[in-house]
Design a protein around this motif. Structure first.
Motif, PDB file in Angstrom:
ATOM      1  N   VAL A   1     118.017 -77.403   3.836  1.00 55.80           N
ATOM      2  CA  VAL A   1     117.207 -77.388   5.054  1.00 55.80           C
ATOM      3  C   VAL A   1     116.019 -76.463   4.836  1.00 55.80           C
ATOM      4  O   VAL A   1     116.108 -75.486   4.071  1.00 55.80           O
ATOM      5  N   ALA A   2     114.903 -76.768   5.491  1.00 57.52           N
ATOM      6  CA  ALA A   2     113.708 -75.925   5.403  1.00 57.52           C
ATOM      7  C   ALA A   2     113.030 -75.914   6.763  1.00 57.52           C
ATOM      8  O   ALA A   2     112.907 -76.952   7.421  1.00 57.52           O
ATOM      9  N   LEU A   3     112.598 -74.727   7.185  1.00 55.16           N
ATOM     10  CA  LEU A   3     111.924 -74.549   8.471  1.00 55.16           C
ATOM     11  C   LEU A   3     110.524 -73.999   8.236  1.00 55.16           C
ATOM     12  O   LEU A   3     110.341 -73.041   7.479  1.00 55.16           O
ATOM     13  N   SER A   4     109.556 -74.616   8.911  1.00 53.90           N
ATOM     14  CA  SER A   4     108.173 -74.142   8.860  1.00 53.90           C
ATOM     15  C   SER A   4     107.592 -74.302  10.262  1.00 53.90           C
ATOM     16  O   SER A   4     107.293 -75.425  10.694  1.00 53.90           O
ATOM     17  N   GLY A   5     107.505 -73.179  10.996  1.00 50.55           N
ATOM     18  CA  GLY A   5     107.019 -73.223  12.372  1.00 50.55           C
ATOM     19  C   GLY A   5     107.961 -73.991  13.260  1.00 50.55           C
ATOM     20  O   GLY A   5     109.102 -73.599  13.473  1.00 50.55           O
ATOM     21  N   SER A   6     107.493 -75.129  13.773  1.00 49.24           N
ATOM     22  CA  SER A   6     108.349 -75.954  14.627  1.00 49.24           C
ATOM     23  C   SER A   6     108.827 -77.215  13.893  1.00 49.24           C
ATOM     24  O   SER A   6     109.333 -78.135  14.516  1.00 49.24           O
TER      25      SER A   6
ATOM     26  N   VAL B   1     119.640 -71.990  13.242  1.00 51.88           N
ATOM     27  CA  VAL B   1     120.951 -72.230  12.654  1.00 51.88           C
ATOM     28  C   VAL B   1     121.179 -73.737  12.679  1.00 51.88           C
ATOM     29  O   VAL B   1     121.058 -74.381  13.723  1.00 51.88           O
ATOM     30  N   VAL B   2     121.497 -74.296  11.508  1.00 49.39           N
ATOM     31  CA  VAL B   2     121.741 -75.727  11.361  1.00 49.39           C
ATOM     32  C   VAL B   2     123.218 -75.914  11.016  1.00 49.39           C
ATOM     33  O   VAL B   2     123.705 -75.330  10.053  1.00 49.39           O
ATOM     34  N   ARG B   3     123.908 -76.708  11.816  1.00 44.97           N
ATOM     35  CA  ARG B   3     125.318 -77.013  11.579  1.00 44.97           C
ATOM     36  C   ARG B   3     125.425 -78.494  11.212  1.00 44.97           C
ATOM     37  O   ARG B   3     124.918 -79.347  11.932  1.00 44.97           O
ATOM     38  N   VAL B   4     126.090 -78.760  10.099  1.00 37.45           N
ATOM     39  CA  VAL B   4     126.309 -80.132   9.637  1.00 37.45           C
ATOM     40  C   VAL B   4     127.812 -80.359   9.585  1.00 37.45           C
ATOM     41  O   VAL B   4     128.545 -79.530   9.036  1.00 37.45           O
ATOM     42  N   ASP B   5     128.273 -81.468  10.168  1.00 36.99           N
ATOM     43  CA  ASP B   5     129.689 -81.791  10.099  1.00 36.99           C
ATOM     44  C   ASP B   5     129.885 -83.290  10.281  1.00 36.99           C
ATOM     45  O   ASP B   5     128.932 -84.032  10.485  1.00 36.99           O
TER      46      ASP B   5
ATOM     47  N   ASP C   1     111.900 -69.191   8.999  1.00 33.53           N
ATOM     48  CA  ASP C   1     110.566 -69.791   9.048  1.00 33.53           C
ATOM     49  C   ASP C   1     109.737 -69.338   7.851  1.00 33.53           C
ATOM     50  O   ASP C   1     108.768 -68.586   7.978  1.00 33.53           O
ATOM     51  N   THR C   2     110.148 -69.781   6.674  1.00 30.00           N
ATOM     52  CA  THR C   2     109.447 -69.442   5.431  1.00 30.00           C
ATOM     53  C   THR C   2     108.962 -70.681   4.697  1.00 30.00           C
ATOM     54  O   THR C   2     108.185 -70.573   3.769  1.00 30.00           O
ATOM     55  N   GLY C   3     109.481 -71.847   5.087  1.00 28.85           N
ATOM     56  CA  GLY C   3     109.178 -73.064   4.352  1.00 28.85           C
ATOM     57  C   GLY C   3     110.078 -73.244   3.151  1.00 28.85           C
ATOM     58  O   GLY C   3     110.055 -74.290   2.500  1.00 28.85           O
TER      59      GLY C   3
END
Length: 165
Positions: A49-54, A131-135, A158-160
């Motif tokens: 997973v990767a987060l960048s802003g929204s 927080v990302v939950r996968v199940d 939020d680092t990309g």
């Protein structure tokens, strides 16, 4: 045609969760001694997973280590932040709530992989972390004695950068 398949998987999952058919306890093996004799499979997920802003990206591959193949399963991705109202989801995926998306895996052959799932999700607002939950949401009524490899919790900052699971 694809949307019909997603709806049928989602409806089947809802039925399994409470409409008189074997529910989650039986699907995970609790009902083994009580007469539940469904197939047994070991579903797992590997991805990042990767987060960048929204903007949150989720890539994953479902796998099945057996001992039985599965015709299909449904994985669930839950977030600690609200999703934006409009989402463009991958084929075989559907929104299941303010913070939830479900996706079909496609066939899971014995000792094989399902289809690769790539989600490009927009959050309602930018977040410093999610927080990302996968199940597994629904597994076709199979018993899975090793749930540790199909339940993941990942903190995406939020680092990309991509965080693996």
């Amino acid at each position: 045609m694809r949307r019909v398949a997603v709806r049928s998987v989602v409806v089947a999952g809802l039925l399994a969760l409470g409409a008189g058919v074997p529910g989650p306890a039986q699907a995970w093996g609790a009902g083994r001694g009580a007469g539940w004799a469904g197939p047994e499979a070991d579903v797992s997920y590997h991805g990042r997973v990767a987060l960048s802003g929204s903007h949150l990206r989720v890539w994953l591959v479902p796998e099945n280590d057996g001992p039985s193949a599965l015709a299909n399963a449904t994985l669930r991705v839950r977030l600690s932040a609200d999703l934006a109202d409009r989402q463009r989801l991958a084929d075989g995926c559907a929104r299941a709530g303010l913070r939830e998306v479900v996706c079909e895996t496609g066939p899971l052959p014995l000792h094989g992989r399902g289809r690769h799932v790539g989600l490009s999700l927009e959050l309602r607002e930018p977040a410093a972390e999610v927080v990302v939950r996968v199940d597994t949401w629904w597994n076709g009524g199979a018993t899975d004695r090793n749930r540790a490899n199909n339940e993941h919790v990942v903190l995406a900052l939020d680092t990309g950068d991509a965080y693996a699971f």
